[in-house]
Write an enzyme that holds these catalytic residues in place. Sequence first.
Site, PDB file in Angstrom:
ATOM      1  NE  ARG A   6      -4.373  -0.984  -0.078  1.00  0.00           N
ATOM      2  CZ  ARG A   6      -4.600  -1.943  -0.985  1.00  0.00           C
ATOM      3  NH1 ARG A   6      -3.672  -2.274  -1.858  1.00  0.00           N
ATOM      4  NH2 ARG A   6      -5.767  -2.555  -1.030  1.00  0.00           N
ATOM      5  CG  HIS A  63      -3.482  -0.182  -7.008  1.00  0.00           C
ATOM      6  ND1 HIS A  63      -3.666   0.463  -5.813  1.00  0.00           N
ATOM      7  CD2 HIS A  63      -3.720  -1.492  -6.752  1.00  0.00           C
ATOM      8  CE1 HIS A  63      -4.008  -0.410  -4.883  1.00  0.00           C
ATOM      9  NE2 HIS A  63      -4.049  -1.607  -5.440  1.00  0.00           N
TER      10      HIS A  63
HETATM   11  P1  NDP Z   1      -2.836 -11.306   4.275  1.00  0.00           P
HETATM   12  O1  NDP Z   1      -3.662 -10.672   5.330  1.00  0.00           O
HETATM   13  O2  NDP Z   1      -3.115 -12.707   3.873  1.00  0.00           O
HETATM   14  O3  NDP Z   1      -1.294 -11.248   4.706  1.00  0.00           O
HETATM   15  C1  NDP Z   1      -0.751 -10.158   5.358  1.00  0.00           C
HETATM   16  C2  NDP Z   1       0.680 -10.490   5.769  1.00  0.00           C
HETATM   17  O4  NDP Z   1       1.274  -9.301   6.329  1.00  0.00           O
HETATM   18  C3  NDP Z   1       0.759 -11.573   6.840  1.00  0.00           C
HETATM   19  O5  NDP Z   1       1.872 -12.394   6.637  1.00  0.00           O
HETATM   20  C4  NDP Z   1       0.940 -10.751   8.117  1.00  0.00           C
HETATM   21  O6  NDP Z   1       1.632 -11.404   9.156  1.00  0.00           O
HETATM   22  C5  NDP Z   1       1.809  -9.626   7.592  1.00  0.00           C
HETATM   23  N1  NDP Z   1       1.742  -8.476   8.494  1.00  0.00           N
HETATM   24  C6  NDP Z   1       0.663  -7.745   8.867  1.00  0.00           C
HETATM   25  N2  NDP Z   1       1.015  -6.800   9.758  1.00  0.00           N
HETATM   26  C7  NDP Z   1       2.338  -6.950   9.960  1.00  0.00           C
HETATM   27  C8  NDP Z   1       3.291  -6.301  10.784  1.00  0.00           C
HETATM   28  N3  NDP Z   1       2.946  -5.284  11.596  1.00  0.00           N
HETATM   29  N4  NDP Z   1       4.561  -6.731  10.772  1.00  0.00           N
HETATM   30  C9  NDP Z   1       4.933  -7.757   9.975  1.00  0.00           C
HETATM   31  N5  NDP Z   1       4.084  -8.420   9.167  1.00  0.00           N
HETATM   32  C10 NDP Z   1       2.802  -8.024   9.164  1.00  0.00           C
HETATM   33  O7  NDP Z   1      -2.922 -10.336   3.019  1.00  0.00           O
HETATM   34  P2  NDP Z   1      -2.700 -10.666   1.470  1.00  0.00           P
HETATM   35  O8  NDP Z   1      -1.436 -11.436   1.338  1.00  0.00           O
HETATM   36  O9  NDP Z   1      -3.933 -11.212   0.868  1.00  0.00           O
HETATM   37  O10 NDP Z   1      -2.507  -9.192   0.904  1.00  0.00           O
HETATM   38  C11 NDP Z   1      -1.478  -8.363   1.387  1.00  0.00           C
HETATM   39  C12 NDP Z   1      -1.655  -6.951   0.883  1.00  0.00           C
HETATM   40  O11 NDP Z   1      -1.286  -6.873  -0.491  1.00  0.00           O
HETATM   41  C13 NDP Z   1      -3.074  -6.394   0.902  1.00  0.00           C
HETATM   42  O12 NDP Z   1      -3.455  -5.981   2.197  1.00  0.00           O
HETATM   43  C14 NDP Z   1      -2.945  -5.216  -0.046  1.00  0.00           C
HETATM   44  O13 NDP Z   1      -2.484  -4.077   0.659  1.00  0.00           O
HETATM   45  C15 NDP Z   1      -1.860  -5.676  -1.014  1.00  0.00           C
HETATM   46  N6  NDP Z   1      -2.408  -5.964  -2.337  1.00  0.00           N
HETATM   47  C16 NDP Z   1      -1.968  -5.206  -3.376  1.00  0.00           C
HETATM   48  C17 NDP Z   1      -2.439  -5.453  -4.650  1.00  0.00           C
HETATM   49  C18 NDP Z   1      -1.940  -4.660  -5.795  1.00  0.00           C
HETATM   50  O14 NDP Z   1      -2.451  -4.823  -6.903  1.00  0.00           O
HETATM   51  N7  NDP Z   1      -0.935  -3.842  -5.629  1.00  0.00           N
HETATM   52  C19 NDP Z   1      -3.444  -6.496  -4.903  1.00  0.00           C
HETATM   53  C20 NDP Z   1      -3.813  -7.253  -3.736  1.00  0.00           C
HETATM   54  C21 NDP Z   1      -3.312  -6.978  -2.495  1.00  0.00           C
HETATM   55  P3  NDP Z   1       1.045 -12.766   9.834  1.00  0.00           P
HETATM   56  O15 NDP Z   1       1.318 -13.829   8.808  1.00  0.00           O
HETATM   57  O16 NDP Z   1       1.856 -12.922  11.043  1.00  0.00           O
HETATM   58  O17 NDP Z   1      -0.417 -12.514  10.060  1.00  0.00           O
HETATM   59  C1  OXD Z   2      -6.528  -5.076  -3.406  1.00  0.00           C
HETATM   60  C2  OXD Z   2      -5.855  -4.241  -4.369  1.00  0.00           C
HETATM   61  O1  OXD Z   2      -6.375  -4.835  -2.204  1.00  0.00           O
HETATM   62  O2  OXD Z   2      -6.247  -4.245  -5.547  1.00  0.00           O
HETATM   63  O3  OXD Z   2      -7.219  -6.017  -3.796  1.00  0.00           O
HETATM   64  O4  OXD Z   2      -4.888  -3.577  -4.016  1.00  0.00           O
END
Ligand code: NDP
Ligand code: OXD
Length: 307
Positions: A222, A270
Amino acid sequence: MLYLYTPYQREAWLDALRAALPDVTVAAWPDPVKVDAVRYLAAWRPPEHFFAQFPALKAVFTLGAGVDRFVERNDLASHVAIVRLTDAGMVAQMAEYVLYGVLRFQRDFDLYAAQQHGHHWLQHAPRSAAQTRVTVLGLGEIGGVVATRLATLGYVVSGWSRGRRALEGVACHEGLTALEALLEQTDILVNLLPSTPRTRSLLDGPRLSRLPAGAAIIHAGRGDQLDLDALVLLLDADRLRGAVLDVFPEEPLPPDHPLWRHPKVLMTPHVAATTLIVPAAQQIADKLAALHAGGQVAGLVDREQYY
Ligand code: NDP
Ligand code: OXD
């Protein structure tokens, strides 16, 4: 009844949700609806106060993976479940996006593109995957697969998450102290974290400065997690080699922002992993059925943790 709010592709979403939910009445904003009949919403970026008008609301299904625009809203009562998309076609896209970025720096495609521009013929010594250290921040649905796929391809992969994770071929770490040390051993940093109070501004100047000289960044979590001014300074000082950026604090980035013209930056609007409507609608239908039956629902957001 399920009511849809989306700023994009309303008709396609309506068709897909109706096909996936033949026994549920599906309508979409701005069509009039009996607000007290709405139990479920499927939504992306609705305006302020939108959620407050549905007194019988049980759950909101987000049309994306990131829930940063949902968890801090004050029109969503705490008993309303927020359920996000898990994968729904995004994992494969993100894995491709990140691989493209990794290859760009490992195989010097960034340097060769610049050289071509200047009609300059110069061969660089190859660097193998086994000589390339990639660190993936965020090991969830998306980051976990990205990290293991890179490991399968022979890269030296480390991962970082909030809690401890175990992934084949990936050296997993957690906690801020571990992050500082990890950054110092990273050639290519991949950010796939959700935006939460703890990850916002995580990649600030001091942390970026811990990366070794010549390191690169692939940023698709993000926009509020990376300090763009610090990034530009480090790129201009030749401390960092380059960046592939998909997400920004303001989207689109203002037209006069220096990143638009930066020779070491590849920007995408994005699109690293976009929601695929048909699989996403099917996933919402499955999650709704599980929720209705009182079962486990993948992607149920922990509002305390903001993701
Ligand atoms: P998940 O919720 O499955 O995974 C999030 C990961 O981040 C987990 O491993 C979690 O740790 C880790 N995390 C959260 N907070 C912290 C922290 N404070 N310190 C360290 N690690 C942390 O999300 P997704 O994998 O499905 O998606 C991740 C992000 O990707 C979305 O939230 C979005 O922002 C972004 N995204 C971007 C897209 C794009 O097109 N650019 C498309 C889709 C998503 P733990 O395993 O310990 O819970
Ligand atoms: C999502 C994204 O969060 O598109 O799905 O970034």
